[in-house]
Design an enzyme around this catalytic site. Structure first.
Site, PDB file in Angstrom:
ATOM      1  N   GLY A 269      63.942  30.024 117.606  1.00  0.00           N
ATOM      2  CA  GLY A 269      62.351  29.584 117.001  1.00  0.00           C
ATOM      3  C   GLY A 269      61.886  30.840 117.014  1.00  0.00           C
ATOM      4  O   GLY A 269      62.457  32.143 117.286  1.00  0.00           O
ATOM      5  N   GLY A 270      60.723  30.665 116.809  1.00  0.00           N
ATOM      6  CA  GLY A 270      59.228  31.598 116.401  1.00  0.00           C
ATOM      7  C   GLY A 270      59.371  32.110 117.692  1.00  0.00           C
ATOM      8  O   GLY A 270      59.047  33.498 118.127  1.00  0.00           O
ATOM      9  N   THR A 271      59.452  31.988 119.560  1.00  0.00           N
ATOM     10  CA  THR A 271      58.869  31.668 120.181  1.00  0.00           C
ATOM     11  C   THR A 271      60.060  32.167 121.057  1.00  0.00           C
ATOM     12  O   THR A 271      60.993  33.330 121.826  1.00  0.00           O
ATOM     13  CB  THR A 271      57.921  31.325 120.910  1.00  0.00           C
ATOM     14  OG1 THR A 271      56.973  31.159 120.522  1.00  0.00           O
ATOM     15  CG2 THR A 271      57.569  31.879 122.128  1.00  0.00           C
TER      16      THR A 271
ATOM     17  N   GLU B 259      67.015  24.071 109.502  1.00  0.00           N
ATOM     18  CA  GLU B 259      66.356  23.802 111.172  1.00  0.00           C
ATOM     19  C   GLU B 259      66.417  22.054 111.718  1.00  0.00           C
ATOM     20  O   GLU B 259      66.818  21.830 112.751  1.00  0.00           O
ATOM     21  CB  GLU B 259      65.191  23.911 111.522  1.00  0.00           C
ATOM     22  CG  GLU B 259      64.185  24.200 112.042  1.00  0.00           C
ATOM     23  CD  GLU B 259      63.470  24.900 112.559  1.00  0.00           C
ATOM     24  OE1 GLU B 259      62.572  25.173 113.922  1.00  0.00           O
ATOM     25  OE2 GLU B 259      63.108  26.071 111.005  1.00  0.00           O
TER      26      GLU B 259
ATOM     27  N   THR C 172      50.093  27.543 120.927  1.00  0.00           N
ATOM     28  CA  THR C 172      48.850  27.419 120.951  1.00  0.00           C
ATOM     29  C   THR C 172      47.924  27.280 122.673  1.00  0.00           C
ATOM     30  O   THR C 172      47.580  27.627 122.961  1.00  0.00           O
ATOM     31  CB  THR C 172      47.814  25.899 120.836  1.00  0.00           C
ATOM     32  OG1 THR C 172      48.472  25.986 119.260  1.00  0.00           O
ATOM     33  CG2 THR C 172      46.247  25.590 120.732  1.00  0.00           C
ATOM     34  N   ILE C 173      49.336  26.699 122.989  1.00  0.00           N
ATOM     35  CA  ILE C 173      48.995  27.071 124.634  1.00  0.00           C
ATOM     36  C   ILE C 173      49.205  28.704 124.954  1.00  0.00           C
ATOM     37  O   ILE C 173      48.365  28.731 126.755  1.00  0.00           O
ATOM     38  CB  ILE C 173      50.407  25.884 125.232  1.00  0.00           C
ATOM     39  CG1 ILE C 173      50.044  24.825 125.198  1.00  0.00           C
ATOM     40  CG2 ILE C 173      50.373  26.595 127.357  1.00  0.00           C
ATOM     41  CD1 ILE C 173      51.470  23.767 125.609  1.00  0.00           C
TER      42      ILE C 173
ATOM     43  N   PHE D  54      55.001  31.625 130.303  1.00  0.00           N
ATOM     44  CA  PHE D  54      55.145  30.026 130.499  1.00  0.00           C
ATOM     45  C   PHE D  54      54.920  29.568 131.424  1.00  0.00           C
ATOM     46  O   PHE D  54      54.508  28.931 132.578  1.00  0.00           O
ATOM     47  CB  PHE D  54      56.242  29.520 129.190  1.00  0.00           C
ATOM     48  CG  PHE D  54      55.761  27.977 129.270  1.00  0.00           C
ATOM     49  CD1 PHE D  54      54.719  27.171 128.492  1.00  0.00           C
ATOM     50  CD2 PHE D  54      57.197  27.357 129.551  1.00  0.00           C
ATOM     51  CE1 PHE D  54      55.023  26.062 128.590  1.00  0.00           C
ATOM     52  CE2 PHE D  54      57.124  26.245 130.319  1.00  0.00           C
ATOM     53  CZ  PHE D  54      56.493  24.958 129.302  1.00  0.00           C
TER      54      PHE D  54
END
EC number: 2.7.1.33
Length: 276
Positions: free
Chosen positions: A10-12, A76, A129-130, A143
């Protein structure tokens, strides 16, 4: 299937699903920019010969691994849906018609009916965003550091509710609903701390994502909304926001255990099903 790995790049985050020595489904997770750690883990698991890979960074990771492994690439959402259906079966849900909201770096929303699916829409508001706002407003980068503080934070000092606007007057909608995310920060002297900021950021994200999901559910006359994604992992605060808002609109929220790994699970099962 024991020689196969499913990877959702994924992106992160990059999630890995595989069978361990006890033939049990197991998972690993890395930041997607830590490609060396991913490669090192794969080298340590020498029995793994085939990889099914999916996700936004699949091509990038595939280039690094193609000389050492037989690689299959999978769309995906197809991977995610295979994984979600597997988890639904494992958790004894009998649901074929639902909205699937995947909260990753951003948020993607699909309408699923039996074996058919349509992308309903999405938003750039999500886990990214978080973490982005958390970094800007509190200087926290991880996180794992954000979640414990979020649990003890309050949104009362920063969000304006319907009740705040109407005061003691009877309002046309529930007084507890949010009228403006972070609205109090601009209008009055609020006594807030970093935990309150983090809780309010998650409130904003949770309400935006849920509002969109509810609109699509209403349009398609769907009762169940399944929320998945790594952003929800151990994130009870965000789950509670999403759950209460969904129930308020008379829809049924479902949070799947290991839902954040559904793409990796689906990638793993895709190859296994082809072999069987």
């Amino acid at each position: 299937m024991e020689s196969t790995i499913g990877i959702d790049a994924g992106g992160t985050l990059t999630k890995i699903a595989y069978l361990n020595e006890k033939m049990q489904l197991a998972f690993e997770k890395f930041y997607s920019n830590e490609q060396n750690k991913i490669i090192d883990w794969l080298k340590q698991n020498t029995g793994k010969k085939q990889i099914c890979i999916t996700g936004g960074k699949a091509k990038q990771l595939q280039q690094l691994l193609s000389n050492s492994y037989k690689i299959v690439e999978l769309n995906e959402f197809e991977a995610t849906l295979i994984g979600v259906r597997y988890i639904l079966k494992e958790e004894k849900y009998d649901i074929n018609n639902f909205i699937l909201t995947n909260i990753g770096t951003g948020t993607s929303i699909h309408y699923v009916y039996n074996d058919q699916y349509i992308r309903a829409g999405g938003t750039g508001v999500g886990g990214g965003t978080i973490m982005g706002l958390s970094k800007l407003l509190t200087n926290l980068e991880h996180f794992e550091d954000v979640i414990p503080l979020t649990k003890v934070g309050s949104r009362k000092e920063l969000d304006i509710t319907v009740g705040d606007i109407y005061g003691g007057i009877l309002s046309p909608i529930d007084n507890s609903l949010t009228a403006s995310n972070f609205g109090k920060a601009a209008t009055i002297e609020s006594n807030y701390n970093s935990s309150d900021i983090l809780a309010t950021v998650q409130g904003l994200v949770g309400e935006v994502v849920t509002a969109l999901s509810l609109q699509f559910a209403e349009t398609k006359n769907i009762d169940h909304i399944i929320y998945i994604g790594s952003t929800l992992c151990n994130n009870i605060h965000l789950q509670n926001i999403i759950s209460s808002y969904t129930k308020y609109q008379n829809k049924i929220p479902i949070f799947l255990q290991d839902g954040g790994n559904s793409g990796a699970i689906g990638a793993l099962l895709h190859v296994a099903n082809k072999k069987s």
